[in-house]
Design a protein around this motif. Structure first.
Motif, short mmCIF file in Angstrom:
data_model
loop_
_atom_site.label_atom_id
_atom_site.label_comp_id
_atom_site.label_asym_id
_atom_site.label_seq_id
_atom_site.Cartn_x
_atom_site.Cartn_y
_atom_site.Cartn_z
N SER A 9 0.30 -46.53 -10.65
CA SER A 9 1.07 -47.29 -11.64
C SER A 9 2.51 -46.81 -11.66
O SER A 9 2.78 -45.62 -11.74
CB SER A 9 0.45 -47.11 -13.03
N VAL B 195 4.39 -47.64 -14.08
CA VAL B 195 4.68 -47.55 -15.51
C VAL B 195 4.32 -46.11 -15.96
O VAL B 195 3.20 -45.66 -15.72
CB VAL B 195 3.84 -48.58 -16.31
N ARG C 261 0.57 -51.16 -10.35
CA ARG C 261 1.04 -51.70 -11.64
C ARG C 261 2.56 -51.56 -11.69
O ARG C 261 3.10 -50.47 -11.61
CB ARG C 261 0.40 -50.92 -12.78
N VAL C 262 3.26 -52.69 -11.84
CA VAL C 262 4.72 -52.69 -11.87
C VAL C 262 5.28 -52.97 -13.26
O VAL C 262 6.46 -52.75 -13.51
CB VAL C 262 5.31 -53.70 -10.85
N ASP C 263 4.45 -53.48 -14.15
CA ASP C 263 4.86 -53.78 -15.51
C ASP C 263 3.63 -53.65 -16.40
O ASP C 263 2.52 -53.48 -15.91
CB ASP C 263 5.41 -55.22 -15.56
N GLU C 264 3.83 -53.74 -17.69
CA GLU C 264 2.70 -53.62 -18.62
C GLU C 264 1.60 -54.64 -18.33
O GLU C 264 0.43 -54.36 -18.50
CB GLU C 264 3.17 -53.79 -20.08
N LYS C 265 1.99 -55.83 -17.85
CA LYS C 265 1.01 -56.88 -17.60
C LYS C 265 0.95 -57.34 -16.15
O LYS C 265 0.20 -58.23 -15.83
CB LYS C 265 1.32 -58.09 -18.49
N GLU C 266 1.76 -56.76 -15.29
CA GLU C 266 1.84 -57.25 -13.91
C GLU C 266 1.37 -56.19 -12.91
O GLU C 266 1.79 -55.04 -12.96
CB GLU C 266 3.28 -57.64 -13.58
#
Length: 173
Positions: free
Chosen positions: A103, A105, A135-140
């Motif tokens: 991740s 994040v 994981r590149v973003d909280e939802k992506e």
């Protein structure tokens, strides 16, 4: 003689200090707190050398999107119990290309220290898997790029963390 057995005078109760103990000598002779003894005898700098860290994947090459299974082994090389003080409550963590758990994040960790305990010559084995997605973003999340990737494992020790790490590489084709 029957009255002694009926009165439970020979009964032993661990919670009652006044109950008779069957063998006082053997109980006191074998009571050594090895963890405290090794903690007192083994300096922090040597504790990090006592633990061997190893990581391996089940294959060297994976298809895009394929789940990567890996095994982690921590082994105490000393005949004494060893306790490693860690920076966070997590005993150990893994990363892909330097990203914790794949991740990008940053994870929120409590700032409390903890310990990772090993008995004499103990070997701890863990099995984990990674989805092959980053994981590149909280939802992506996105699939990992093709090419060589590095899987790293380590104990975030207060002292000697650089010695408590291992890495392996694998290919995504």
């Amino acid at each position: 003689m029957r009255r002694v057995y009926d009165s439970e005078a020979l009964r032993r109760d661990d919670d009652d200090p006044f109950s008779p103990v069957e063998d006082d000598e053997s109980a006191s002779r074998n009571h050594v707190n090895w963890t405290n003894l090794s903690h007192a005898l083994v300096p922090q700098a040597i504790r990090s050398r006592a633990i061997a860290v190893d990581v391996e994947t089940d294959k060297d090459r994976y298809e895009p999107g394929e789940e990567i299974h890996f095994g982690v082994t921590f082994a105490n090389r000393f005949p004494l119990p060893i306790t490693i003080v860690t920076e966070t409550p997590k005993s150990w963590e893994w990363s892909i290309d330097g990203n914790p758990k794949g991740s990008e994040v940053p994870a929120d960790h409590p700032e409390d220290r903890s310990t990772f305990h090993f008995s004499r010559s103990e070997r701890k084995r863990f099995r984990r898997s990674w989805s092959g997605r980053v994981r590149v973003d909280e939802k992506e999340w996105r699939s990992a790029e093709r090419g060589e990737h590095t899987l790293g494992v380590g104990i975030d020790a207060v002292n000697g963390a650089e010695k408590l790490r291992a890495e392996t590489t694998f290919q995504i084709e």
